[in-house]
Motif scaffolding. Structure first.
Motif, PDB file in Angstrom:
ATOM      1  N   GLU A 115       0.828  -1.209   0.000  1.00 45.79           N
ATOM      2  CA  GLU A 115       0.000   0.000   0.000  1.00 45.79           C
ATOM      3  C   GLU A 115       0.862   1.259   0.000  1.00 45.79           C
ATOM      4  O   GLU A 115       0.528   2.248  -0.649  1.00 45.79           O
ATOM      5  N   LYS A 116       1.993   1.216   0.701  1.00 42.80           N
ATOM      6  CA  LYS A 116       2.884   2.378   0.765  1.00 42.80           C
ATOM      7  C   LYS A 116       3.599   2.610  -0.564  1.00 42.80           C
ATOM      8  O   LYS A 116       3.668   3.737  -1.058  1.00 42.80           O
ATOM      9  N   ILE A 117       4.133   1.551  -1.170  1.00 47.12           N
ATOM     10  CA  ILE A 117       4.924   1.698  -2.392  1.00 47.12           C
ATOM     11  C   ILE A 117       4.060   2.019  -3.606  1.00 47.12           C
ATOM     12  O   ILE A 117       4.375   2.912  -4.384  1.00 47.12           O
ATOM     13  N   TYR A 118       2.962   1.274  -3.799  1.00 44.72           N
ATOM     14  CA  TYR A 118       2.171   1.383  -5.019  1.00 44.72           C
ATOM     15  C   TYR A 118       0.931   2.258  -4.875  1.00 44.72           C
ATOM     16  O   TYR A 118       0.273   2.566  -5.868  1.00 44.72           O
ATOM     17  N   GLY A 119       0.555   2.666  -3.664  1.00 44.87           N
ATOM     18  CA  GLY A 119      -0.598   3.544  -3.470  1.00 44.87           C
ATOM     19  C   GLY A 119      -1.916   2.891  -3.834  1.00 44.87           C
ATOM     20  O   GLY A 119      -2.777   3.525  -4.439  1.00 44.87           O
ATOM     21  N   VAL A 120      -2.083   1.628  -3.484  1.00 46.77           N
ATOM     22  CA  VAL A 120      -3.315   0.895  -3.769  1.00 46.77           C
ATOM     23  C   VAL A 120      -3.891   0.368  -2.455  1.00 46.77           C
ATOM     24  O   VAL A 120      -3.244   0.435  -1.411  1.00 46.77           O
ATOM     25  N   THR A 121      -5.122  -0.148  -2.513  1.00 45.92           N
ATOM     26  CA  THR A 121      -5.760  -0.729  -1.338  1.00 45.92           C
ATOM     27  C   THR A 121      -5.742  -2.243  -1.460  1.00 45.92           C
ATOM     28  O   THR A 121      -6.269  -2.796  -2.421  1.00 45.92           O
ATOM     29  N   VAL A 122      -5.137  -2.907  -0.488  1.00 44.64           N
ATOM     30  CA  VAL A 122      -5.013  -4.361  -0.494  1.00 44.64           C
ATOM     31  C   VAL A 122      -6.163  -4.958   0.316  1.00 44.64           C
ATOM     32  O   VAL A 122      -6.394  -4.564   1.454  1.00 44.64           O
ATOM     33  N   GLU A 123      -6.878  -5.904  -0.295  1.00 50.64           N
ATOM     34  CA  GLU A 123      -7.972  -6.571   0.405  1.00 50.64           C
ATOM     35  C   GLU A 123      -7.530  -7.866   1.058  1.00 50.64           C
ATOM     36  O   GLU A 123      -7.995  -8.201   2.143  1.00 50.64           O
ATOM     37  N   LYS A 124      -6.649  -8.624   0.396  1.00 49.92           N
ATOM     38  CA  LYS A 124      -6.293  -9.949   0.885  1.00 49.92           C
ATOM     39  C   LYS A 124      -4.846 -10.260   0.513  1.00 49.92           C
ATOM     40  O   LYS A 124      -4.382  -9.874  -0.557  1.00 49.92           O
ATOM     41  N   VAL A 125      -4.157 -10.977   1.407  1.00 50.20           N
ATOM     42  CA  VAL A 125      -2.791 -11.425   1.147  1.00 50.20           C
ATOM     43  C   VAL A 125      -2.721 -12.921   1.440  1.00 50.20           C
ATOM     44  O   VAL A 125      -3.095 -13.362   2.521  1.00 50.20           O
ATOM     45  N   ALA A 126      -2.265 -13.691   0.465  1.00 54.50           N
ATOM     46  CA  ALA A 126      -2.047 -15.132   0.645  1.00 54.50           C
ATOM     47  C   ALA A 126      -0.561 -15.395   0.480  1.00 54.50           C
ATOM     48  O   ALA A 126       0.050 -14.929  -0.482  1.00 54.50           O
ATOM     49  N   THR A 127       0.031 -16.114   1.432  1.00 52.47           N
ATOM     50  CA  THR A 127       1.457 -16.398   1.364  1.00 52.47           C
ATOM     51  C   THR A 127       1.696 -17.891   1.232  1.00 52.47           C
ATOM     52  O   THR A 127       0.858 -18.706   1.635  1.00 52.47           O
ATOM     53  N   MET A 128       2.849 -18.227   0.654  1.00 56.01           N
ATOM     54  CA  MET A 128       3.244 -19.631   0.525  1.00 56.01           C
ATOM     55  C   MET A 128       4.755 -19.725   0.492  1.00 56.01           C
ATOM     56  O   MET A 128       5.431 -18.807   0.019  1.00 56.01           O
ATOM     57  N   ARG A 129       5.275 -20.816   1.021  1.00 54.37           N
ATOM     58  CA  ARG A 129       6.710 -21.100   0.947  1.00 54.37           C
ATOM     59  C   ARG A 129       6.914 -22.153  -0.127  1.00 54.37           C
ATOM     60  O   ARG A 129       6.256 -23.182  -0.129  1.00 54.37           O
ATOM     61  N   VAL A 130       7.835 -21.879  -1.032  1.00 57.25           N
ATOM     62  CA  VAL A 130       8.132 -22.799  -2.124  1.00 57.25           C
ATOM     63  C   VAL A 130       9.529 -23.348  -1.889  1.00 57.25           C
ATOM     64  O   VAL A 130      10.507 -22.594  -1.894  1.00 57.25           O
ATOM     65  N   GLN A 131       9.612 -24.655  -1.657  1.00 61.12           N
ATOM     66  CA  GLN A 131      10.891 -25.277  -1.377  1.00 61.12           C
ATOM     67  C   GLN A 131      11.733 -25.328  -2.641  1.00 61.12           C
ATOM     68  O   GLN A 131      11.231 -25.617  -3.726  1.00 61.12           O
ATOM     69  N   GLY A 132      13.022 -25.052  -2.507  1.00 62.32           N
ATOM     70  CA  GLY A 132      13.941 -25.044  -3.642  1.00 62.32           C
ATOM     71  C   GLY A 132      14.093 -26.419  -4.261  1.00 62.32           C
ATOM     72  O   GLY A 132      14.081 -27.436  -3.565  1.00 62.32           O
ATOM     73  N   LYS A 133      14.246 -26.459  -5.575  1.00 60.07           N
ATOM     74  CA  LYS A 133      14.375 -27.719  -6.295  1.00 60.07           C
ATOM     75  C   LYS A 133      15.789 -28.275  -6.157  1.00 60.07           C
ATOM     76  O   LYS A 133      16.758 -27.529  -6.046  1.00 60.07           O
ATOM     77  N   LEU A 134      15.895 -29.591  -6.203  1.00 67.81           N
ATOM     78  CA  LEU A 134      17.200 -30.248  -6.227  1.00 67.81           C
ATOM     79  C   LEU A 134      17.798 -30.107  -7.618  1.00 67.81           C
ATOM     80  O   LEU A 134      17.107 -30.300  -8.620  1.00 67.81           O
ATOM     81  N   LYS A 135      19.072 -29.791  -7.679  1.00 64.40           N
ATOM     82  CA  LYS A 135      19.780 -29.667  -8.949  1.00 64.40           C
ATOM     83  C   LYS A 135      21.009 -30.559  -8.911  1.00 64.40           C
ATOM     84  O   LYS A 135      21.733 -30.597  -7.916  1.00 64.40           O
ATOM     85  N   THR A 136      21.254 -31.270  -9.993  1.00 66.99           N
ATOM     86  CA  THR A 136      22.405 -32.151 -10.109  1.00 66.99           C
ATOM     87  C   THR A 136      23.061 -31.939 -11.464  1.00 66.99           C
ATOM     88  O   THR A 136      22.372 -31.816 -12.469  1.00 66.99           O
ATOM     89  N   LYS A 137      24.394 -31.903 -11.474  1.00 65.74           N
ATOM     90  CA  LYS A 137      25.098 -31.816 -12.754  1.00 65.74           C
ATOM     91  C   LYS A 137      26.355 -32.671 -12.696  1.00 65.74           C
ATOM     92  O   LYS A 137      26.964 -32.841 -11.638  1.00 65.74           O
ATOM     93  N   ASN A 138      26.709 -33.194 -13.840  1.00 65.86           N
ATOM     94  CA  ASN A 138      27.899 -34.026 -13.969  1.00 65.86           C
ATOM     95  C   ASN A 138      29.079 -33.163 -14.390  1.00 65.86           C
ATOM     96  O   ASN A 138      28.994 -32.403 -15.346  1.00 65.86           O
ATOM     97  N   THR A 139      30.179 -33.274 -13.652  1.00 70.33           N
ATOM     98  CA  THR A 139      31.389 -32.534 -13.971  1.00 70.33           C
ATOM     99  C   THR A 139      32.560 -33.513 -14.061  1.00 70.33           C
ATOM    100  O   THR A 139      32.397 -34.711 -13.830  1.00 70.33           O
TER     101      THR A 139
END
Length: 95
Positions: free
Chosen positions: A40-64
């Motif tokens: 609301e402070k940065i964009y000057g809009v009215t927020v009605e609802k906020v939904a949050t979620m945590r997204v776990q990082g993906k496993l990455k593997t590479k051959n060297t």
């Protein structure tokens, strides 16, 4: 504390913009009240609802030459913000 890190501008999130929903990557310790106040402070809009979620990082593997190296991308927290009808956020304003 870093509350808002960046807006998420993907095909899926851009489709949500039609219904007044916008997505942001936020700090891991940010709560819904802080996220609402910051947007609301940065964009000057009215927020009605906020939904949050945590997204776990993906496993990455590479051959060297030294063998298989595996690791994990960082875990991030996302917030989907629903604005009051008629309010919009223009991310491309300053381009």
């Amino acid at each position: 504390m870093d509350i808002l890190k960046r807006p998420l501008v993907t095909e899926k999130m851009t489709a949500l913009n039609e219904s007044g929903k916008y997505a942001f990557e936020v700090g891991k310790n940010a709560n819904k009240v802080e996220i609402k106040k910051q947007i609301e402070k940065i964009y000057g809009v009215t927020v009605e609802k906020v939904a949050t979620m945590r997204v776990q990082g993906k496993l990455k593997t590479k051959n060297t030459k030294a063998g298989v190296v595996s690791g994990r991308k960082p875990t991030v927290k996302k917030a989907i913000v629903t604005l009051k009808k008629g309010d919009i956020i223009d991310f491309y304003n300053n381009i």
